[in-house]
Scaffold this motif. Structure first.
Motif, PDB file in Angstrom:
ATOM      1  N   GLY A 135       0.810  -1.215   0.000  1.00  0.00           N
ATOM      2  CA  GLY A 135       0.000   0.000   0.000  1.00  0.00           C
ATOM      3  C   GLY A 135       0.838   1.257   0.000  1.00  0.00           C
ATOM      4  N   ILE A 136       1.922   1.262   0.769  1.00  0.00           N
ATOM      5  CA  ILE A 136       2.813   2.427   0.774  1.00  0.00           C
ATOM      6  C   ILE A 136       3.527   2.549  -0.563  1.00  0.00           C
ATOM      7  N   ALA A 137       4.039   1.436  -1.075  1.00  0.00           N
ATOM      8  CA  ALA A 137       4.764   1.482  -2.350  1.00  0.00           C
ATOM      9  C   ALA A 137       3.878   2.011  -3.474  1.00  0.00           C
ATOM     10  N   ALA A 138       2.625   1.561  -3.520  1.00  0.00           N
ATOM     11  CA  ALA A 138       1.700   1.975  -4.585  1.00  0.00           C
ATOM     12  C   ALA A 138       0.921   3.240  -4.216  1.00  0.00           C
ATOM     13  N   TRP A 139       1.008   3.655  -2.979  1.00  0.00           N
ATOM     14  CA  TRP A 139       0.272   4.793  -2.428  1.00  0.00           C
ATOM     15  C   TRP A 139      -1.234   4.625  -2.637  1.00  0.00           C
ATOM     16  N   LYS A 140      -1.683   3.409  -2.329  1.00  0.00           N
ATOM     17  CA  LYS A 140      -3.101   3.055  -2.352  1.00  0.00           C
ATOM     18  C   LYS A 140      -3.523   2.840  -0.906  1.00  0.00           C
ATOM     19  N   HIS A 151      18.192  -5.282  16.223  1.00  0.00           N
ATOM     20  CA  HIS A 151      16.887  -5.474  15.572  1.00  0.00           C
ATOM     21  C   HIS A 151      15.823  -4.561  16.178  1.00  0.00           C
ATOM     22  N   PHE A 152      15.867  -4.372  17.488  1.00  0.00           N
ATOM     23  CA  PHE A 152      14.919  -3.477  18.145  1.00  0.00           C
ATOM     24  C   PHE A 152      15.069  -2.059  17.609  1.00  0.00           C
ATOM     25  N   LEU A 153      16.312  -1.586  17.524  1.00  0.00           N
ATOM     26  CA  LEU A 153      16.566  -0.226  17.035  1.00  0.00           C
ATOM     27  C   LEU A 153      16.216  -0.082  15.556  1.00  0.00           C
ATOM     28  N   LYS A 154      16.506  -1.112  14.765  1.00  0.00           N
ATOM     29  CA  LYS A 154      16.125  -1.087  13.344  1.00  0.00           C
ATOM     30  C   LYS A 154      14.611  -0.970  13.218  1.00  0.00           C
ATOM     31  N   ASN A 155      13.898  -1.764  14.001  1.00  0.00           N
ATOM     32  CA  ASN A 155      12.437  -1.715  13.946  1.00  0.00           C
ATOM     33  C   ASN A 155      11.902  -0.367  14.434  1.00  0.00           C
ATOM     34  N   ALA A 156      12.555   0.219  15.427  1.00  0.00           N
ATOM     35  CA  ALA A 156      12.148   1.540  15.906  1.00  0.00           C
ATOM     36  C   ALA A 156      12.304   2.577  14.790  1.00  0.00           C
ATOM     37  N   ALA A 157      13.395   2.487  14.035  1.00  0.00           N
ATOM     38  CA  ALA A 157      13.599   3.402  12.912  1.00  0.00           C
ATOM     39  C   ALA A 157      12.535   3.183  11.836  1.00  0.00           C
ATOM     40  N   LEU A 158      12.222   1.928  11.543  1.00  0.00           N
ATOM     41  CA  LEU A 158      11.184   1.636  10.559  1.00  0.00           C
ATOM     42  C   LEU A 158       9.818   2.108  11.048  1.00  0.00           C
ATOM     43  N   LEU A 159       9.555   2.001  12.335  1.00  0.00           N
ATOM     44  CA  LEU A 159       8.318   2.543  12.899  1.00  0.00           C
ATOM     45  C   LEU A 159       8.266   4.050  12.665  1.00  0.00           C
ATOM     46  N   GLY A 160       9.387   4.722  12.859  1.00  0.00           N
ATOM     47  CA  GLY A 160       9.448   6.158  12.595  1.00  0.00           C
ATOM     48  C   GLY A 160       9.111   6.478  11.147  1.00  0.00           C
ATOM     49  N   GLY A 161       9.628   5.671  10.217  1.00  0.00           N
ATOM     50  CA  GLY A 161       9.294   5.866   8.812  1.00  0.00           C
ATOM     51  C   GLY A 161       7.816   5.661   8.552  1.00  0.00           C
ATOM     52  N   ALA A 162       7.239   4.635   9.150  1.00  0.00           N
ATOM     53  CA  ALA A 162       5.806   4.369   8.977  1.00  0.00           C
ATOM     54  C   ALA A 162       4.978   5.531   9.509  1.00  0.00           C
ATOM     55  N   LEU A 163       5.381   6.073  10.658  1.00  0.00           N
ATOM     56  CA  LEU A 163       4.655   7.213  11.219  1.00  0.00           C
ATOM     57  C   LEU A 163       4.780   8.448  10.331  1.00  0.00           C
ATOM     58  N   ALA A 164       5.935   8.634   9.715  1.00  0.00           N
ATOM     59  CA  ALA A 164       6.114   9.757   8.782  1.00  0.00           C
ATOM     60  C   ALA A 164       5.206   9.579   7.563  1.00  0.00           C
ATOM     61  N   PHE A 165       5.153   8.365   7.006  1.00  0.00           N
ATOM     62  CA  PHE A 165       4.252   8.118   5.878  1.00  0.00           C
ATOM     63  C   PHE A 165       2.796   8.307   6.299  1.00  0.00           C
ATOM     64  N   LEU A 166       2.462   7.907   7.511  1.00  0.00           N
ATOM     65  CA  LEU A 166       1.103   8.094   8.010  1.00  0.00           C
ATOM     66  C   LEU A 166       0.766   9.575   8.054  1.00  0.00           C
ATOM     67  N   ARG A 167       1.683  10.385   8.518  1.00  0.00           N
ATOM     68  CA  ARG A 167       1.456  11.841   8.602  1.00  0.00           C
ATOM     69  C   ARG A 167       1.268  12.443   7.214  1.00  0.00           C
ATOM     70  N   VAL A 168       2.102  12.048   6.271  1.00  0.00           N
ATOM     71  CA  VAL A 168       1.980  12.561   4.901  1.00  0.00           C
ATOM     72  C   VAL A 168       0.659  12.110   4.286  1.00  0.00           C
ATOM     73  N   ALA A 169       0.283  10.857   4.546  1.00  0.00           N
ATOM     74  CA  ALA A 169      -0.972  10.327   3.992  1.00  0.00           C
ATOM     75  C   ALA A 169      -2.177  11.086   4.531  1.00  0.00           C
TER      76      ALA A 169
END
Length: 145
Positions: free
Chosen positions: A81-86, A124-142
């Protein structure tokens, strides 16, 4: 200045002279990279489903036989969904939920005794925390799109 954004400020942040910033090449590349990697990860989880269920079970994940396929499905939906922005808000929310749900259960580095295992889970915890940050940024833009 209080730091509060007015509606026109928010509109300016998400658009430019060429239209919404979500149509920019850099944003499309970011979506493809972020969503594509997450979708690949989910597909890999499905490819190695028995192994992933066993790992989740060993980490104390609840109902691993059901939760691993379900949470991997949400990651696949979110990544695509993020990749296709659907359905971007739903997709980014699914990704954020994935990371909030699995990270503290699967990568609880604070409860590890072995130093090497503790370090690997902390990474892995820190990597996932960074990815969570990216997801939250995409959520804000969406939300603005």
């Amino acid at each position: 200045m209080s730091g509060d954004s007015t509606e026109s400020d928010v509109a300016q942040e998400t658009t430019d002279d060429d239209g919404p910033k979500t149509h920019s090449t850099s944003f499309k590349i970011a979506r493809a990279l972020f969503g594509g990697v997450l979708a690949f990860t989910a597909l890999d989880n499905f490819r190695k489903l028995d192994e992933m269920i066993a790992f989740a079970d060993s980490e104390g994940a609840p109902a691993a036989e059901r939760s691993v396929p379900a949470i991997s499905g949400s990651l696949l939906f979110g990544g695509l969904g993020i990749a296709a922005w659907k359905l971007p808000r739903l997709a980014a929310g699914a990704v954020a939920t994935f990371f909030v749900a699995i990270t503290p259960v699967m990568h609880d580095f604070w409860s590890r005794d072995d130093d090497e295992e503790k370090e690997q889970h902390a990474i892995h915890f820190l990597k996932n925390a960074a990815l969570l940050g990216g997801a939250l940024a995409f959520l804000r833009v969406a939300q603005d799109d």
